[in-house]
Design a protein around this motif. Structure first.
Motif, mmCIF file in Angstrom:
data_model
loop_
_atom_site.group_PDB
_atom_site.id
_atom_site.type_symbol
_atom_site.label_atom_id
_atom_site.label_comp_id
_atom_site.label_asym_id
_atom_site.label_seq_id
_atom_site.Cartn_x
_atom_site.Cartn_y
_atom_site.Cartn_z
ATOM 1 N N ILE A 78 0.844 -1.203 0.000
ATOM 2 C CA ILE A 78 0.000 0.000 0.000
ATOM 3 C C ILE A 78 0.880 1.255 0.000
ATOM 4 N N HIS A 79 1.845 1.311 0.890
ATOM 5 C CA HIS A 79 2.721 2.492 0.931
ATOM 6 C C HIS A 79 3.687 2.537 -0.252
ATOM 7 N N THR A 80 4.137 1.368 -0.689
ATOM 8 C CA THR A 80 5.013 1.323 -1.860
ATOM 9 C C THR A 80 4.305 1.938 -3.067
ATOM 10 N N MET A 81 3.059 1.531 -3.298
ATOM 11 C CA MET A 81 2.349 2.038 -4.479
ATOM 12 C C MET A 81 2.047 3.521 -4.341
ATOM 13 N N GLY A 98 -2.339 -1.506 -4.243
ATOM 14 C CA GLY A 98 -2.045 -1.836 -2.856
ATOM 15 C C GLY A 98 -3.302 -2.152 -2.055
ATOM 16 N N TRP A 99 -4.313 -1.318 -2.214
ATOM 17 C CA TRP A 99 -5.547 -1.500 -1.423
ATOM 18 C C TRP A 99 -6.299 -2.748 -1.830
ATOM 19 N N PRO A 334 0.998 -8.432 3.318
ATOM 20 C CA PRO A 334 0.780 -7.043 2.885
ATOM 21 C C PRO A 334 -0.061 -6.233 3.875
ATOM 22 N N ALA A 335 -1.149 -6.813 4.379
ATOM 23 C CA ALA A 335 -2.013 -6.060 5.300
ATOM 24 C C ALA A 335 -1.316 -5.846 6.642
ATOM 25 N N GLU A 341 3.320 -0.270 9.662
ATOM 26 C CA GLU A 341 3.799 1.058 9.243
ATOM 27 C C GLU A 341 2.899 2.180 9.765
ATOM 28 N N LYS A 342 1.644 1.828 10.027
ATOM 29 C CA LYS A 342 0.697 2.807 10.561
ATOM 30 C C LYS A 342 0.866 2.982 12.065
#
Ligand code: PFF
Length: 451
Positions: A78-81, A98-99, A334-335, A341-342
Motif C-alpha cells: 500500500i505504501h510502496t504504491m 495496494g488496497w 501485505p495487510a 507502518e501505521k
C-alpha cells in the motif's frame, strides 16, 4: 521516499532466502489441492496448456515487475504504491493496486485456512490408520463426513489460523527461513516418491493422456479465465504478497533468474501433483471432475497401497499443511506490514488480520454443509469468494502492475532495479510487460467472464 518506513520489516539474508520464501509462498494448496481439481473440472490437457501459456505470458513477467516494485519501494504494497505513483508522476489511481491487494488477501486467507484445516484432519486420519486398506468408498465417506461437520471444520480452521498468526507476529526472518530450508526439500522428496508410486499404477498412462493431450473442444470461455486466474493464484501474484517479499530482497540480486527459479519450481510441483492424483483417479475408476475433494479422496487410496502407507500419508499431509502455512503467511503479510507502518505493533496487526479472515472463513465452512444450497449464479459462498479473488481481483491486479511498471515507471529505475545483464532478455521482458501481458489478460477477461 518516506525513509522512516522503508526497511522496517527486515531483509532476507540473501538471494537464496528470497527464493526460498517466494517458493514457500507460491507452492501451497494451489499446486497440490487446487491445480488437480480445477484441471479435472475443466477437461484436462487444453486447460493445462492454457495455464502454462498464462504462466509464461503473464505470470513470469508480472512476477518480475512485482518484485521490482517491492524492492524499489521497500515498504508494504500500500505504501510502496502510494510512494512510487507519486515519484513516477503516475496517476494516483495506481494506488488501488495496494488496497485491492490487501482486501484480496483477507478474502483468500479466509478460505485458504479452512482448506488447510482439512489437511490437519487428514494428518490425524492417516496416523490413526483410518485409511488402512481403504478403497474409494471409504475415502469418499470419510471426506463427506468431514465436510458435513461445521464444528470440526471450524476448530481445524481456527487451529490453522492460530499457527499462521504465531509466525506472522514474530516477523518474517525468525522462524520462517529456518523451517522452510528443511521442509521445502522434504516436500519435494515426498512428491517424487509419490510420483514413483504413480508410475506403477495402471492409470499412469491415462493420467498423462488426460493432462497432456490437448482437446480444445473441452475448453469453455470460463475455463480460460480459470486457467489465467490460477496462474496468478499459484504464483501468489496480483495482490502484493510477492511485492511485500520483494521489498525484503537484497539490492544486488538479479531479478530474472530468481523469478524464473520460483516459477519453474512451482509449475513442476503442480504437474507432479496432477500426475499423482490422476493416476489414482484412473486406476480406481474415480471421477476427474469431483471438485474440491479430489485430493482428499484420491491420495488416501494411494497411501493405502504403499508399504507403511499410514505413516507416509501422515508425513505427506504434514508437509502439505506446512506448504499451506508458508503460503498463508505471505497472504497476510501485505495487510500486516501496512498496519505496522501505521504504528500498530506487529502482534496487534496480526490479530486484526487473522481475526477478520477467520470470521469470513466461517462462511466457507458453512458453504460445505448448512449453506450448501444458498448459491449466487450457481456458486456457493466459497465458490464465489474463490472466483472473485482468483479470477477477477488477481488478474486485475496483474494488469495494473504490468501497465504501471511497463508504461509509467522510468526506464532508468527499471534498469537499475532489475539488473538484467542480457539486453535481449531485458527487451523481451519489457515487450511482454508492456504489450503481451496486459493484452492477454484483458482479452481473456473480455471473452471469458460469464457476465
Ligand atoms: N500461491 C499459493 C498457493 O498456490 O497455494 C496461494 C497464494 C499465496 C495466493 C499468496 C496468493 C498469495 F498472495
Amino acid at each position: 521516499m518516506n525513509s522512516d518506513k522503508t526497511g522496517m520489516h527486515g531483509v532476507w539474508a540473501n538471494r537464496w532466502t528470497f527464493i526460498l520464501a517466494a517458493t514457500g509462498s507460491a507452492v501451497g494448496l494451489g499446486n497440490i489441492w487446487k491445480f488437480p481439481y480445477i484441471t479435472g473440472e475443466n477437461g484436462g490437457g487444453a486447460f493445462v496448456l492454457v495455464y502454462l501459456a498464462c504462466i509464461l505470458a503473464a505470470g513470469i513477467p508480472v512476477m518480475m515487475a512485482e518484485v521490482l516494485l517491492g524492492r524499489r519501494g521497500r515498504m508494504s504494497p500500500i505504501h510502496t504504491m502510494q510512494t512510487l505513483a507519486k515519484q513516477e508522476n503516475a496517476p494516483g489511481f495506481f494506488r488501488v493496486i495496494g488496497w485491492m491487494g490487501a482486501l484480496c488477501g483477507f478474502f483468500i486467507l479466509s478460505f485458504y485456512s479452512v482448506i488447510a484445516g482439512w489437511t490437519l484432519s487428514y494428518i490425524v486420519k492417516m496416523a490413526t490408520g483410518v485409511f488402512s486398506g481403504a478403497g474409494s468408498d471409504v475415502a469418499g465417506a470419510e471426506f463427506g463426513g468431514l465436510l458435513s461437520d461445521p464444528l470440526q471444520l471450524t476448530i481445524l480452521h481456527t487451529i490453522f489460523m492460530v499457527l499462521v498468526g504465531v509466525v506472522i507476529s514474530r516477523g518474517i526472518n525468525k522462524g520462517l527461513e529456518d523451517s522452510l530450508r528443511v521442509l521445502m526439500p522434504l516436500l519435494f522428496i515426498m512428491l517424487v516418491m509419490l510420483f514413483g508410486y504413480a508410475l506403477t499404477t495402471p492409470g499412469f498412462g491415462d493420467a498423462l493422456a488426460f493432462l497432456f493431450s490437448v482437446d480444445f473442444s473441452k475448453l469453455s470461455g470460463e475455463s480460460v479465465v480459470v486457467a489465467l486466474g490460477h496462474s496468478f493464484f499459484t504464483l501468489s501474484l496480483g495482490m502484493g504478497a510477492i511485492m511485500a517479499y520483494g521489498s525484503y530482497m537484497p539490492v544486488q540480486a538479479s531479478l530474472g533468474k530468481t523469478v524464473l527459479a520460483v516459477g519453474v519450481l512451482d509449475t513442476l510441483v503442480a504437474l507432479v501433483a496432477g500426475i499423482v492424483v490422476f493416476s489414482v483417479v484412473f486406476s480406481n475408476g474415480l471421477e476427474p471432475g469431483a471438485g474440491p475433494g479430489l485430493l482428499f479422496q484420491t491420495l488416501p487410496i494411494a497411501f493405502a497401497n504403499l508399504p507403511a502407507g499410514d505413516l507416509i500419508g501422515a508425513v505427506f499431509f504434514i508437509l502439505v499443511a506446512i506448504a499451506a502455512w508458508s503460503s498463508a503467511i505471505s497472504i497476510a503479510e501485505p495487510a500486516v506490514a501496512w498496519a505496522v507502518e501505521k504504528g500498530f505493533s506487529r502482534v496487534k496487526a496480526t490479530v486484526f488480520v487473522c481475526a477478520f479472515s477467520w470470521f469470513l472463513g466461517i462462511g466457507t465452512v458453512l458453504s460445505f454443509n448448512e449453506w450448501s444450497s444458498y448459491t449466487l449464479f450457481g456458486k456457493t459462498f466459497f465458490d464465489t469468494l474463490d472466483f472473485l479473488t482468483s479470477n477477477i481481483m488477481l488478474p486485475l491486479g496483474g494488469i495494473l502492475i504490468a501497465v504501471f511498471a511497463g508504461w509509467f515507471v522510468s526506464q532508468e529505475t527499471i534498469k537499475h532495479e532489475a539488473r538484467i545483464h542480457s539486453p535481449l532478455l531485458y527487451k523481451l521482458w519489457m515487450f511482454m510487460l508492456k504489450f503481451v501481458s496486459p493484452v492477454a489478460i484483458g482479452f481473456i477477461f473480455l471473452h471469458g467472464l460469464p457476465i
